[in-house]
Enzyme design. Structure first.
Site, PDB file in Angstrom:
ATOM      1  N   LYS A   7       0.814  -1.223   0.000  1.00  0.00           N
ATOM      2  CA  LYS A   7       0.000   0.000   0.000  1.00  0.00           C
ATOM      3  C   LYS A   7       0.844   1.267   0.000  1.00  0.00           C
ATOM      4  O   LYS A   7       0.356   2.339  -0.348  1.00  0.00           O
ATOM      5  CB  LYS A   7      -0.972   0.007   1.181  1.00  0.00           C
ATOM      6  CG  LYS A   7      -1.995  -1.116   1.068  1.00  0.00           C
ATOM      7  CD  LYS A   7      -3.364  -0.746   1.545  1.00  0.00           C
ATOM      8  CE  LYS A   7      -4.324  -1.846   1.115  1.00  0.00           C
ATOM      9  NZ  LYS A   7      -5.658  -1.733   1.609  1.00  0.00           N
ATOM     10  N   LYS A  37      -4.720 -10.658  -5.875  1.00  0.00           N
ATOM     11  CA  LYS A  37      -6.005 -10.897  -5.215  1.00  0.00           C
ATOM     12  C   LYS A  37      -7.059  -9.902  -5.716  1.00  0.00           C
ATOM     13  O   LYS A  37      -6.722  -8.784  -6.111  1.00  0.00           O
ATOM     14  CB  LYS A  37      -5.854 -10.840  -3.686  1.00  0.00           C
ATOM     15  CG  LYS A  37      -5.724  -9.456  -3.114  1.00  0.00           C
ATOM     16  CD  LYS A  37      -6.061  -9.434  -1.615  1.00  0.00           C
ATOM     17  CE  LYS A  37      -6.197  -7.990  -1.149  1.00  0.00           C
ATOM     18  NZ  LYS A  37      -6.959  -7.791   0.050  1.00  0.00           N
ATOM     19  N   LYS A  94     -10.543  -4.096  -3.803  1.00  0.00           N
ATOM     20  CA  LYS A  94     -11.371  -2.895  -3.980  1.00  0.00           C
ATOM     21  C   LYS A  94     -10.607  -1.818  -4.719  1.00  0.00           C
ATOM     22  O   LYS A  94     -11.175  -0.983  -5.380  1.00  0.00           O
ATOM     23  CB  LYS A  94     -11.681  -2.282  -2.610  1.00  0.00           C
ATOM     24  CG  LYS A  94     -12.718  -2.967  -1.812  1.00  0.00           C
ATOM     25  CD  LYS A  94     -12.829  -2.229  -0.476  1.00  0.00           C
ATOM     26  CE  LYS A  94     -13.360  -3.136   0.595  1.00  0.00           C
ATOM     27  NZ  LYS A  94     -12.922  -2.760   1.927  1.00  0.00           N
TER      28      LYS A  94
END
Ligand code: ATP
Ligand code: LTN
Length: 341
Positions: free
Chosen positions: A123, A204, A207
């Site tokens: 992130k 994966k 969102k």
């Protein structure tokens, strides 16, 4: 100092949380929500589910949008079958003990262990400046779990490292300050634990991925679901066979099919022997739409109801009744505050 004991609870205590940070997708449903409902419906368990808005602000959020998403996520929990009569459902920032224990856990962690977290690495990648909240995110998550003396934490396998860190921090405090925390265990579904992106099965389903066709949102209409599945990446050998290493795209679709329909992977292989990907995908579209349609309908009904606030207020009250004594126990161990008389 007051005598400290960890009170025993009778049932298996379950805690989990989801961030109100975007439209939930099939990965969230299969990896998390689906399990939450099954667990709640087992009498042995006492379930506590949280909308983790304090985690969401580790990256910038538009205030109006965040507030909307808090209510959307609550309605979605309910639409998927979380029942406020059986489970505690609440918003993290409504129970200040999360912030307080979060700080204590941050002070009990090392920068080395936090910088090894893969979620932090991915992130923070590509950002010019990395928000500090992203770095200490796992210590807040540890606080969420430990605050309720949780026995089990149902999550997708992407959270394994955070659960391990939670256990390490709890162990460290237990060893240095005396028995303070119950050591929680992660609880992962075998299938569905990691749903991969439809356009790239090496990543994966997420969102935050830029391509909307990489995921199926729980709120997607039937046409969008069809488009995403029909375009999903497969391979050129044309065989419906579960082999995540060599056939990651097909295996991912089989996984989704299997969890939603209850058919085993073996039986899917026999059902589609000699058939092509087109037939398989068409059936998968019906299976996914069949599962999502009732959720979408309930969501619309619940989202409009004024009950949501009552449910969340009641949830925060019940959550605080568990969390505050645990926080007091920890503060006692650390010698913080005025202490108990
Ligand atoms: P992002 O993808 O943007 O990082 P997220 O979807 O992982 O966000 P969360 O709200 O933190 O966001 O996840 C909620 C729950 O869904 C967690 O238990 C997580 O493990 C699970 N989950 C998320 N993605 C998947 C996936 N692809 N497969 C299975 N479970 C998943
Ligand atoms: N980090 C989790 C969300 C989360 C959570 C928790 C999950 C925050 N606090 C406590 C379980 C228990 C995620 O990114 N999926």
């Amino acid at each position: 100092m007051a005598e400290i004991t960890i009170p025993k609870h009778d049932k298996n205590r379950i805690f989990s949380g989801i961030q109100p940070s975007g439209d939930l997708h099939l990965g969230n449903y299969l990896g998390a929500l689906h399990q939450f409902v099954d667990l709640q419906n087992d009498d042995q368990n006492e379930c506590i589910y949280c909308v983790v808005d304090m985690h969401a602000i580790t990256v910038p959020q538009d205030p109006k949008m965040l507030r909307k998403r808090i209510y959307d996520l609550t309605a979605l929990y309910l639409a998927c079958g979380v029942d406020p009569k059986k489970s505690i459902l609440f918003v993290q920032s409504e129970v200040p003990a999360h912030a307080e224990l979060g700080w204590i856990m941050t002070c009990s962690s090392y920068t080395g262990e936090l910088s090894r977290m893969t979620q932090f690495k991915s992130k923070s990648q590509g950002r010019e400046s990395v928000p500090s909240g992203l770095f200490v995110y796992p210590t807040l998550m540890a606080a969420d779990i430990l605050l309720y003396d949780a026995d089990e934490v149902p999550v997708g396998t992407d959270q394994t490292q955070h659960i391990e860190l939670t256990r390490d921090l709890a162990n460290r405090i237990n060893n240095t300050r005396g028995e303070t925390f119950i050591l929680p265990k992660g609880r992962y579904l075998k299938e569905g634990a990691r749903i991969m992106a439809l356009d790239d099965p090496s990543k994966k389903m997420s969102k935050s991925a830029p391509n909307p066709m990489s995921r199926i949102s729980l709120m997607d209409d039937e046409k969008t679901v069809k488009k995403a599945i029909m375009r999903a990446t497969t391979d050129s050998d044309g065989e419906i066979r579960f082999d995540p290493e060599n056939k990651p795209g097909v295996s991912n679709l089989m996984n989704i099919y299997s969890v939603l329909s209850g058919e085993s992977l073996d039986s899917l292989e026999s059902m589609y022997r000699g058939k092509g990907y087109g037939d398989f995908k068409k059936d998968l579209v019906s299976v996914v739409n069949g599962a999502l349609q009732p959720i979408r309908t309930r969501f619309e009904e619940i989202r409009e109801s004024s009950e949501l606030i009552d449910i969340l207020e009641d949830g925060a009250e019940k959550a605080s009744a568990i969390a505050n004594p645990v926080l007091a126990r920890v503060k006692e161990r650390f010698g913080m505050g005025l202490g108990t008389k």
